[in-house]
Design an enzyme around this catalytic site. Structure first.
Site, PDB file in Angstrom:
ATOM      1  N   GLN A  64      13.594   1.663  -1.512  1.00  0.00           N
ATOM      2  CA  GLN A  64      12.926   1.086  -2.797  1.00  0.00           C
ATOM      3  C   GLN A  64      13.903   1.308  -3.813  1.00  0.00           C
ATOM      4  OE1 GLN A  64       9.514   3.314  -3.839  1.00  0.00           O
ATOM      5  NE2 GLN A  64       8.050   1.666  -3.134  1.00  0.00           N
ATOM      6  N   ASP A  82       0.876  -1.170   0.033  1.00  0.00           N
ATOM      7  CA  ASP A  82      -0.002   0.054  -0.147  1.00  0.00           C
ATOM      8  C   ASP A  82       0.804   1.330  -0.039  1.00  0.00           C
ATOM      9  OD1 ASP A  82      -2.509  -1.586   0.448  1.00  0.00           O
ATOM     10  OD2 ASP A  82      -1.446  -2.159   2.240  1.00  0.00           O
ATOM     11  N   TYR A 105       5.531 -14.563   0.373  1.00  0.00           N
ATOM     12  CA  TYR A 105       4.826 -14.841   1.628  1.00  0.00           C
ATOM     13  C   TYR A 105       5.488 -16.138   2.302  1.00  0.00           C
ATOM     14  CZ  TYR A 105       1.923 -11.200  -0.458  1.00  0.00           C
ATOM     15  OH  TYR A 105       1.507  -9.938  -1.305  1.00  0.00           O
ATOM     16  N   SER A 161       6.299  -5.101  -6.449  1.00  0.00           N
ATOM     17  CA  SER A 161       7.386  -6.058  -6.898  1.00  0.00           C
ATOM     18  C   SER A 161       7.146  -6.750  -7.989  1.00  0.00           C
ATOM     19  CB  SER A 161       7.661  -6.839  -5.797  1.00  0.00           C
ATOM     20  OG  SER A 161       6.746  -7.722  -5.580  1.00  0.00           O
ATOM     21  N   GLU A 201       1.890  -6.604  -5.553  1.00  0.00           N
ATOM     22  CA  GLU A 201       1.743  -5.895  -6.731  1.00  0.00           C
ATOM     23  C   GLU A 201       3.104  -5.024  -7.296  1.00  0.00           C
ATOM     24  OE1 GLU A 201      -2.167  -3.802  -6.635  1.00  0.00           O
ATOM     25  OE2 GLU A 201      -1.310  -2.128  -7.553  1.00  0.00           O
TER      26      GLU A 201
END
Ligand code: TRH
Length: 358
Positions: A244, A18, A187, A264, A262
């Site tokens: 980043q 986000d 994950y 990456s 999203e």
């Protein structure tokens, strides 16, 4: 179009996506002479993600609910982030006092599914409540010309071409001797143990990102049999949380990127290396359709599709081999298709000029 005043509202649900996406959007708008306030309820990740900040971007901690909010020109609600009533009321007031409304754009999640092109750019008048009468517009990022596109800085590919891989490894204190490199940002894939065993079949360097990926890998390592990497063919480097900018460098340094979520995924496409994506798990397994749509768009060969289904826990089966050369060619071709299109910020500025700021 001259510089506008943008407010981006971001609510951090979990993970880093986000805020990561909102930060990239904010900085890319600022690079095009826009003035940006980024309102984020949980800004702590920016300390490592963007330690240098960015001229033209002001970060404001909080949802905006408890301040005397003065709207600028455009409000972006990222990923359906609810706007506080005082913000909505101030937008309505400003619209009555000025000769034009404050533009309200909902930035949606990225998907390659067909609904994206159908829904991109639609307006929805707010029927009631604090913002009654205001128009909200839906902006959908996407992989095709009929969507909102993908975030891409104008100089990204030039920087990528100039990237010095050996110097980057030295800067990270990693003794890289030219072995193939794989990055891991995931994950908890159900097949990590199998994957580790396969990785150790030939000399390789594994770069593990900090957070959930590192925890999952440590868990898998603890359960491996004593002999799994006896010759030390697989060298594992656990990385700290990177800015980043350095995260991009990590993806550029690798021959294969295992990415997630999203942002990456998009950055791995720009890197051009082979990639494997773990989709963010959604209720009702909605991410299965999202994964399939992405693989369709990618023109993924059967081997890459199968690998994705197993990596994402959709199919329970032994992991096949990585087809490095073929998968890399697929990503390079996809990147070429994307480079022929406008980036997200160009489309967003065009959209605003056409629909919201006459
Ligand atoms: O962290 P994510 O899993 O975020 C996800 C997705 O965005 C998903 O769509 C969303 O619904 C969910 O969050 C709430 O993966 P993503 O999107 O790739 O974002 C990771 C960001 O973190 C990206 O901007 C890169 C950044 N990053 C760094 O800058 N340095 C690092 O060291 C690491 C590990 C990540």
């Amino acid at each position: 179009m001259g510089g506008l005043r943008w407010d981006i509202f971001c609510h951090v649900v979990d993970n880093f996506g986000d805020i990561g996406i909102c930060w990239r959007l904010a900085t890319q708008l600022a690079a095009r002479q826009q003035s940006v306030r980024l309102w984020v309820d949980e800004p702590s990740a920016l300390a490592w993600m963007a330690p240098a900040g960015c001229p033209g971007v002001q970060v404001l901690a909080g949802s905006g609910a408890d301040v005397a909010y003065e709207p600028g020109d455009i409000v972006i609600a990222a990923f359906g982030c609810p706007l506080p009533p005082n913000v909505l009321a101030a937008m309505v007031r400003a619209g009555q006092q000025r000769d034009r409304r404050v533009g309200w754009i909902n930035l949606e999640y990225l998907s390659a599914e067909p609904y994206v092109a159908r829904s991109h750019g639609l307006a929805s008048p707010v029927p009631g409540g604090a913002a009654a009468g205001v128009h909200k517009w839906f902006f959908f990022p996407g992989f095709t010309a009929d969507t909102g596109g993908l975030l891409r800085e104008p100089d990204l590919l030039q920087r990528r071409l100039r990237f010095d891989r050996a110097a980057w490894f030295a800067s990270q204190g990693i003794a890289w001797a030219g072995e193939p490199v794989v990055s891991l940002f995931c994950y908890e894939p159900p097949v990590l143990d199998q994957w580790l065993a396969a990785m150790a079949q030939s000399p390789r360097r594994l770069l593990v990102t900090d957070g959930r990926a590192a925890s999952a890998l440590r868990g898998a390592l603890a359960a491996m049999p004593a002999s799994w990497n006896r010759d030390q063919a697989l060298k594992i480097s656990f990385l700290p949380l990177l800015s980043q900018v350095e995260f991009d460098h990590l993806l550029w340094a690798a021959d294969a990127n295992f990415v997630r979520g999203e942002d990456s995924l998009v950055r791995a496409l720009w890197s051009g290396a082979a990639l494997v994506w773990q989709a963010y798990a959604q209720s009702d397994a909605a991410h299965h359709a999202k994964l399939d749509a992405f693989l369709d768009w990618l023109h993924a060969p059967a081997s890459l599709r199968r690998y994705h289904r197993i990596w994402n826990g959709i199919e329970i089966a032994p992991l096949p081999d990585i087809e490095m050369t073929q998968w890399r060619a697929v990503v390079e071709a996809a990147r070429a298709r994307l480079l022929a299109q406008e980036d997200l910020v160009s489309r967003l500025l065009g959209f605003v000029a056409e629909k919201l700021v006459k």
